[in-house]
Design a protein around this motif. Structure first.
Motif, PDB file in Angstrom:
ATOM      1  N   UNK A  38       0.812  -1.424   0.228  1.00 53.29           N
ATOM      2  CA  UNK A  38      -0.219   0.116  -0.021  1.00 53.29           C
ATOM      3  C   UNK A  38       0.980   1.261   0.421  1.00 53.29           C
ATOM      4  N   UNK A  39       2.517   1.283   0.913  1.00 57.37           N
ATOM      5  CA  UNK A  39       2.742   2.168   0.872  1.00 57.37           C
ATOM      6  C   UNK A  39       3.468   2.341  -0.379  1.00 57.37           C
ATOM      7  N   UNK A  40       4.055   1.453  -1.164  1.00 57.19           N
ATOM      8  CA  UNK A  40       3.720   2.398  -2.770  1.00 57.19           C
ATOM      9  C   UNK A  40       3.555   2.735  -3.958  1.00 57.19           C
ATOM     10  N   UNK A  41       3.655   3.107  -5.320  1.00 60.56           N
ATOM     11  CA  UNK A  41       3.035   3.596  -5.806  1.00 60.56           C
ATOM     12  C   UNK A  41       4.549   3.355  -7.127  1.00 60.56           C
ATOM     13  N   UNK A  42       3.963   3.722  -8.264  1.00 58.10           N
ATOM     14  CA  UNK A  42       4.766   3.116  -9.541  1.00 58.10           C
ATOM     15  C   UNK A  42       4.274   4.829 -10.546  1.00 58.10           C
ATOM     16  N   UNK A  43       5.280   5.121 -10.571  1.00 57.77           N
ATOM     17  CA  UNK A  43       5.384   6.882 -11.727  1.00 57.77           C
ATOM     18  C   UNK A  43       4.145   6.076 -12.918  1.00 57.77           C
ATOM     19  N   UNK A  44       3.986   7.378 -13.757  1.00 57.30           N
ATOM     20  CA  UNK A  44       3.058   6.978 -14.890  1.00 57.30           C
ATOM     21  C   UNK A  44       2.182   5.714 -15.257  1.00 57.30           C
ATOM     22  N   UNK A  45       1.342   5.324 -13.869  1.00 58.50           N
ATOM     23  CA  UNK A  45       0.347   4.131 -13.531  1.00 58.50           C
ATOM     24  C   UNK A  45      -0.214   4.552 -11.957  1.00 58.50           C
ATOM     25  N   UNK A  46       0.905   4.873 -11.030  1.00 57.44           N
ATOM     26  CA  UNK A  46      -0.164   5.097  -9.701  1.00 57.44           C
ATOM     27  C   UNK A  46       0.064   6.498  -9.635  1.00 57.44           C
ATOM     28  N   UNK A  47      -1.846   7.542  -8.824  1.00 57.62           N
ATOM     29  CA  UNK A  47      -1.352   8.654  -7.915  1.00 57.62           C
ATOM     30  C   UNK A  47      -0.640   8.643  -6.904  1.00 57.62           C
ATOM     31  N   UNK A  48       0.601   9.560  -6.875  1.00 55.50           N
ATOM     32  CA  UNK A  48       1.081   9.936  -5.676  1.00 55.50           C
ATOM     33  C   UNK A  48      -0.397  10.545  -4.594  1.00 55.50           C
ATOM     34  N   UNK A  49      -1.310  10.442  -3.721  1.00 58.14           N
ATOM     35  CA  UNK A  49      -1.744  11.788  -3.209  1.00 58.14           C
ATOM     36  C   UNK A  49      -2.879  11.875  -4.534  1.00 58.14           C
TER      37      UNK A  49
END
Lengths: 563, 563
Positions: B522-533
């Protein structure tokens, strides 16, 4: 109850219009689905001239019951700048009842998604367009615009700006797909696979604070941008220009209801005289977006205090035209004369300061001294407005006593190059109609510099003597940086001067019109092609219309899970 | 001097990468041009493991002279959370000299246009990527992250977020064409024809206020978004995490110079201990954009006081995971154990409050009581961190004494389900390494509710007994609305509960991960795909990365003239 307007029907009717709008904001070519000529109306359900006038007349003296929850009183009191008492009353809202009611239908509106929301917005715009003749009278008798201008700027041009906002809002929301598969290789191990769902969610309620002079043109972009991005919209019209926005709200509520959504997604907040309800609404937690056109004072207050909201403001500015040289002296004078006269200069885009070198300018008619330019411009205005009937058709009426007082005071600021004259309107003898005042100032005099360094909204322009082209550009830079500007104009045949003006406008983020001598005026912008304001100088913190105007009205929420 | 890096060369090298990034932000599929594995580096100019370590070691005790104008002193004093004194000093700037110097090259950078600016940004990122091993040590010894995390999050993942910002910035600027022809029919008369030129103009200087824990990952989006939109960028690193951003600035200055632009378009503002220079810089008129990651207190101050700037903030939040039921109890426990342990919970995305019904949960292993869940989660963490060497590779070091103190205090807040233990780092005995603390709280007790209603940044989580799933969702809603959240997680096999959590997240604009039991946390987001915040709740006013994050960093200026 089944929706009377189904999604497939709406899509069949409006999708191609949306696509054309999307294409045009990319090409910035000319396009409008809304005819400018009054005679184009009257078929397929739209009101012709006579029916529009009759519809407007039928509104006078009535109570416009919008069926809104929380209505605790009826308020009104608009008096047309043409002297007619409208006598229309509107619902006054108990906001503690109305605001929660506006949020009740928010989930269905969110779940409708960007395309269906756009289609509903286009249906609202179509019904407004069908009643353009009725709106023209409503705009005329609240703003004081002449009929033809009220028709065009208050009708098709406003509808264009609304459609443009819908197109930007739609494009922004569909940049992210509705769902995605995400597969990340892990060498020899199985890849990580997630399914992701992206939903554009609204911020809450958008508040549109309308203005007196362009209730629809300045109101529609924010209204439709917020609605198309899934928000509810509360419209707080200017107390002197309620009717055009009340009619808009009525149509929006009708269409929402027919399409199966909660009509309370759009509501009106009319107010009692002096109630100042905008201040109360602007800081309510339910209000998450504010669109405002008006004074710098209140715009600054909103930006400082409505911290829970995204705030888009168009405020005061000082518009400059540099007159350095021209290859078409007559065309320049005619173009400027019209720009100064249109709607008695009561536009946020009307030039105020015309900077002219004190040693005169070069033209195709030979050199012209500063005083000759002044006299020739005055003559051009006189010629344009020589016939009273034609003059009133361009000038319209003075919108309120404040503008009239400002005009009277301005005559004392310097030598008058062209006196303002009172004109009796042939049809509305009680209207206050005034031709533009042109006052000569000298930038070398501190009092004159101060006079032209603040906005003097109305039919007042200053012909300002400057030392040189360089000096003019320097004054332009400072003016845009400190007072802001919605428009800048320049007349020059000198490539170096043009480059200097261009650089100043790029540095200070001002929209520039160069050497206009024909039928396009510095104070007019066209939807889908021209940006209205830049959002980069103090006159406005947003431009109509661009990505920034819509992108923060919604947020993208992602729900991800293992596939 | 001719530019060593020409535009055609840069385009040949980087255009395809930009195109792939543009494509991926539309599909949200997995992609990264930056390998995650340390062994992937070492060819074609990039540093391998040994060379990266040597490069880092060579920096220690040196003066990092960036050649910036207005340098009036040398400052430093970073001490690695692993106990090493870095001894690196950096330029301290006289901002009255530095800020004007940063604007000197602004015109050429603006005139370069969106594509060339993007290419230059990608070259900066490529050179950073080549030195990923060196950056890994710099990030490790400022943030306290373990080496592998510093390598990945501080290297390829940060570079991905930078590239993503460049892609969004490019896309936003080219939505409007460079030029347009506009031809408006006029019936039988000649059409009105205008030529229009559109230029993306920068706002001024973007200020990046870096954070201690993720200097590159949180710093790159704002840095590259501002630079790619034509702004100069001043980087104000956290005083304890200067080195990674100083190296970044050095590379950016090199590339800008080689490409023929003014290196001063990017500069560093290191500060003396306690100088608090961010406050001074943030309200300077030259600073028109601010990107900030850190405390809510200072973020709120920036939003309130830096009124001349666009302010993008990521602040404190309280992240919730609802544990209602699961079809993979072991997987859930292992997944949560890793999420709580990674970097000792010193991530803005680490779950803090785990809401568990006091009557227990249904699982594939049969029903589990609240206390069983607590014991089993504690055991899962213990198992994950049972080996000290492996544990330090996950936990890293405690970044500062404040986190350590908070951890110690938190043990007194309730019954301890899992005590935090001190671990001796095999290589760095002076490092403060701590395993996560899990405390049981009961939402029915006001003191407990208060304890979990504020952010407790660090290796502290609360297992909170709630009445029911409905109650959990109600607490989630309130928490996101009042404290904000960067992430929400939920474990449920009940469609109704899932729907309720989903609705809560859509209503409150929180990013939701559902039923994660594998290798995605849950604490990781991937650029180009997930929005951070999401930018829609109090934890952050912007999301990484979307259109809103870039659209207001530049303005579009139009120059129109008759054709």
């Amino acid at each position: 109850m089944a929706a009377a307007l189904t999604a497939p029907e709406l899509t069949a009717q409006h999708r191609s219009t949306l696509d054309r709008a999307l294409e045009t904001i990319r090409t910035r070519a000319y396009w409008s689905p809304h005819p400018e000529h009054p005679k184009a109306y009257g078929e397929g359900g739209s009101l012709d001239l006579a029916a529009g006038k009759a519809a407007f007349d039928a509104l006078l003296g009535t109570r416009l019951d919008l069926g809104q929850p929380g209505t605790d009183d009826w308020v009104g009191g608009e008096v047309s700048p043409y002297g007619v008492e409208l006598g229309v009353t509107y619902p006054h809202a108990d906001v503690d009842v109305l605001l929660p009611a506006m949020l009740a239908g928010r989930r269905a509106w969110r779940d409708a998604g960007p395309e269906l929301r756009a289609m509903v917005c286009l249906e609202i715009l179509r019904r407004i367009a069908d009643r353009t003749h009725e709106f023209a009278h409503a705009v005329m008798h609240t703003s004081g615009q002449a009929f033809m201008m009220a028709f065009q700027a208050g009708g098709p041009h406003a509808q264009d700006r609304g459609l443009e906002a819908v197109a930007y809002a739609y494009a922004e929301q569909v940049r992210t797909p509705r769902t995605a598969e995400w597969t990340k290789p892990q060498g020899k191990r199985d890849p990580l696979v997630l399914t992701k769902e992206f939903t554009a969610v609204p911020r809450g309620i958008g508040l549109v604070v309308g203005c007196n002079t362009f209730p629809t043109w300045n109101g529609y972009p924010g209204l439709f941008a917020s609605l198309a991005t899934g928000n509810a919209v509360l419209v707080k019209p200017h107390p002197r220009a309620v009717l055009p926005l009340a009619l808009t709200v009525r149509i929006a509520r009708e269409v929402l209801g027919e399409a199966g959504f909660d009509p309370n997604l759009v509501a009106l907040a009319a107010e009692r005289p002096g109630e100042g309800i905008a201040r109360t609404l602007a800081t309510r937690p339910e209000i998450r977006i504010i669109d405002y056109t008006g004074s710098t004072e209140f715009g600054d207050w909103l930006e400082a205090h409505a911290r829970q909201a995204q705030v888009y403001t168009e405020k005061a500015g000082v518009n400059t035209v540099i007159v350095e040289s021209t290859g078409n002296y007559r065309g320049m004078l005619a173009n400027l004369a019209f720009s100064l006269s249109l709607y008695s200069g009561q536009m946020c885009t009307t030039p105020q300061n015309l900077l002219v070198p004190r040693d005169g300018i070069a033209t195709d008619q030979g050199p012209k001294s500063f005083d000759e330019v002044a006299a020739d411009l005055a003559a051009a205005v006189d010629k344009l407005l020589g016939d009273d009937a034609r003059a009133t058709g361009i000038l319209g009426a003075i919108v309120n006593p404040g503008v009239r007082q400002r005009l009277e005071d301005a005559a004392g600021l310097g030598e008058v190059a062209l006196a303002s004259r009172a004109i009796v309107h042939p049809e509305f003898p009680d209207a206050t109609v005034r031709s533009p005042l042109i006052v000569k100032l000298d930038s070398a005099k501190p009092a004159d510099e101060a006079a032209c360094a603040t906005e003097c909204f109305g039919p007042v322009s200053f012909l300002v003597a400057v030392d040189s082209a360089e000096h003019a550009v320097e004054l332009l830079r400072r003016s845009v940086r400190e007072q802001g500007a919605m428009t800048v104009g320049a007349y020059t045949t000198d490539a170096g001067v043009e480059e200097a003006v261009r650089e100043a406008c790029l540095d200070e983020a001002a929209q520039l019109s160069l050497n206009l001598t024909g039928g396009v005026y510095v104070n007019q912008t066209a939807a889908f092609s021209d940006f209205h304001g830049s959002g980069g100088n103090p006159a406005a913190n947003a431009a109509l219309c661009d990505g920034a105007f819509v992108a923060d009205r919604f947020r993208m929420v992602e729900i991800r899970r293992e596939a």
